[in-house]
Design a protein around this motif. Structure first.
Motif, mmCIF file in Angstrom:
data_model
loop_
_atom_site.group_PDB
_atom_site.id
_atom_site.type_symbol
_atom_site.label_atom_id
_atom_site.label_comp_id
_atom_site.label_asym_id
_atom_site.label_seq_id
_atom_site.Cartn_x
_atom_site.Cartn_y
_atom_site.Cartn_z
ATOM 1 N N THR A 1 -1.812 -5.465 1.771
ATOM 2 C CA THR A 1 -3.184 -5.971 1.730
ATOM 3 C C THR A 1 -3.192 -7.339 1.064
ATOM 4 O O THR A 1 -2.710 -7.493 -0.061
ATOM 5 C CB THR A 1 -4.109 -5.020 0.951
ATOM 6 N N ASN B 1 0.808 -1.221 0.000
ATOM 7 C CA ASN B 1 0.000 0.000 0.000
ATOM 8 C C ASN B 1 0.838 1.267 0.000
ATOM 9 O O ASN B 1 0.280 2.376 -0.064
ATOM 10 C CB ASN B 1 -0.911 0.023 1.235
ATOM 11 N N ASP B 2 2.163 1.151 0.084
ATOM 12 C CA ASP B 2 3.018 2.330 0.153
ATOM 13 C C ASP B 2 4.406 1.980 -0.366
ATOM 14 O O ASP B 2 4.798 0.816 -0.419
ATOM 15 C CB ASP B 2 3.099 2.865 1.586
#
Length: 528
Positions: free
Chosen positions: A154, A146-147
């Motif tokens: 996830t 997610n980053d």
């Protein structure tokens, strides 16, 4: 008014009591952290610059999902969280100093898998780092970052994307779903699954099974990716922790078998099949090198790590409060003859201190020369030796002054082997160097199927007219020896004496001359 005042005072006292309880808890944590750090810093066997788990006993400690992303090296590794197999995470900009991050992959309520097991990393077609891993009792699973710091992940809601076939399923007995890795080729995702001993279909040695997908969710089984050859591996070996990558104009499948440890094939990747042409090992009977993974960085280097298993009994590991050590990073390449080259990364030079040099040191046949001014338990030694008529040349490290402890590194030119002999490495009685099953020192004695092997031998030929070039790295209980860029042998050693730090050269069959010798103390890179 009086009652209101009494009530207010009671509320304040209650609040202060809760604050004190919270403060006491924090104070206890701080004191415990200080006590643990002091224990680690005073432990003579805890490495100071190899990558380690920050705390606790880690079994297993496989490197997983290694990836270079946005200027950082990311090393994921197996840990255990509340009894569940999970992945830890650390990152580095220089391969030497590491920052530990929160646990990125573990088991949450509702997850289909029982544990997060071995897997690898790929960059998906949308340019997002993606993990593909084996979920125990479930199948192949996917998670996406997610980053760009790869801190938060996830899991795919469709997990497992490749279901482990159970009895009664149409694919039961057709293929195995086990440890995995993945890659992208011509806009298509590919994944291989190694074989799990004892599951149908029965296998004759190590094998992997190939799957492909257009979207990482819907996968099609294709066929066996490769089949092993009994001239290289015994019939009882498996293919676990697979890592498949291009190296030069060839492809490499690096993997472990649970009985033998880390090994690899070099070969051709054609028509969605892998054809092994060579086989090599990074572990031999008595050695600790087990699970492995690798990445390619922005310099185009293929860099690998492996778990260097402890060679001490489980009770000792638990008593010390730590285990879980990686080998130093190794740069892999192909030589002109198509064989594997293995070298330390240049970045480790940042740890060098207190340089010492000697040259033209003659070692007579049958002599043992103790080095003056060069000793220690955290060192790098680089030497080039003119072997002359010598049939053997060796270096003894971690030597006690009276010789009661010593670890012998021996190049046997006649036999064509490089040895580490740890027969006299320690006076302690809790040492066990197992084979088969390199990780078996942690196993209860009553279930072990391993022997205690104290001399590890790796093939290594010194070519006619070639000098012997050794790079020897000591980090307390870790010893790694690189020979002419063509071989690397690793061992765990645990000298019991504080003065077991001397270095000695010896040779047999004729005199040898150490043309150049450089030595450095190695600075600590670990915070504890």
């Amino acid at each position: 008014m009086r009652n209101t005042t009494v009530l207010a005072v009671a509320i304040v006292i209650a609040a202060l009591s809760q604050f004190c309880l919270a403060d006491d808890h924090t104070t206890n944590l701080v004191n415990a952290a200080r006590e643990l750090r002091a224990r680690y810093l005073n432990d003579p066997h805890r490495p100071t610059w190899h990558f380690m788990a920050p705390e606790g006993v880690c079994f297993p400690f496989d490197p997983q999902g290694c990836v270079f992303w946005k200027g950082k090296y990311h090393l994921f590794y197996a840990i255990q969280v509340k009894g569940k197999g999970s992945w830890g995470h650390a990152s580095s900009i220089d391969l030497v100093h590491w920052v530990h991050h929160p646990v990125p992959l573990t088991i949450a309520p509702g997850d289909p898998e029982a544990h997060v097991f071995a897997g690898g990393a790929l960059i998906n077609l949308q340019g997002v780092p993606t993990m593909i891993y084996h979920g125990l009792h479930s199948g192949t699973c996917i998670a996406t970052s997610n980053d760009d710091d790869l801190i938060r992940w996830t899991k795919a809601p469709q997990n497992p994307v490749i279901r482990q076939p159970m009895k009664g399923d149409p694919n039961h007995g057709r293929y195995h779903v086990w440890d995995t890795c993945g890659w992208v080729r011509n806009g298509v995702y590919y994944s291989i699954s190694g074989d799990h001993p004892g599951r149908p279909p029965a296998t004759d040695g190590d094998i992997a099974y190939l799957f492909r997908s257009r979207d990482l969710v819907n996968w099609e089984y294709m066929h066996p990716f490769y089949k092993s050859d009994r001239r290289w591996t015994p019939a009882d070996e498996d293919c676990s922790c697979p890592d498949f990558f291009q190296l030069g104009n060839k492809h490499v499948l690096m993997f472990i078998s649970h009985t033998q440890g880390t090994q690899y094939y070099i070969g051709r990747y054609e028509d969605d099949r892998f054809y092994p042409e060579q086989h090599g090992k990074m572990n031999w009977p008595g050695g600790p090198v087990f699970a492995n993974d690798s990445l390619v960085d922005d310099k185009g280097r293929r860099i690998m790590w492996a778990w260097a298993c402890e060679s001490r009994e489980a009770e000792t590991q638990r008593a010390t409060g730590w285990s879980g050590v990686m080998t130093m990073p190794r740069v892999l390449s192909l030589g002109e003859n198509g064989t594997m080259r293995i070298n330390p990364p240049a970045e480790l030079a940042r740890l060098r201190m207190n340089s010492r040099r000697q040259k033209d040191l003659v070692v007579a046949d049958g002599d043992a020369v103790t080095l003056d001014g060069i000793a220690g338990d955290s060192l790098e030694l680089s030497l080039e030796v003119d072997l002359g008529e010598a049939s053997e040349f060796g270096v003894k490290v971690r030597c006690a002054p009276d010789g009661t402890e010593e670890t012998v590194i021996l190049c046997d030119i006649t036999a064509g082997v490089l040895k580490i002999d740890s027969t006299q490495s320690s006076l302690s009685e809790d040492i066990f160097q197992p084979f088969p099953y390199p990780q078996a020192a942690y196993f209860p004695k009553k279930v072990r199927q391993s022997k205690d092997i104290r001399v590890q031998e790796a093939p290594f030929q010194v070519q006619p007219g070639e000098s012997l070039k050794l790079r020897i790295f000591l980090d307390r209980s870790v010893l790694e020896v690189f020979a002419n860029g063509r071989q690397c042998v690793t061992q765990r050693i645990y000298p019991s004496r504080a003065d077991s730090k001397q270095i000695r050269f010896f040779c047999k069959g004729g005199a040898a001359t150490v043309r150049s010798l450089q030595a450095w103390d190695m600075a600590s890179a670990n915070g504890s």
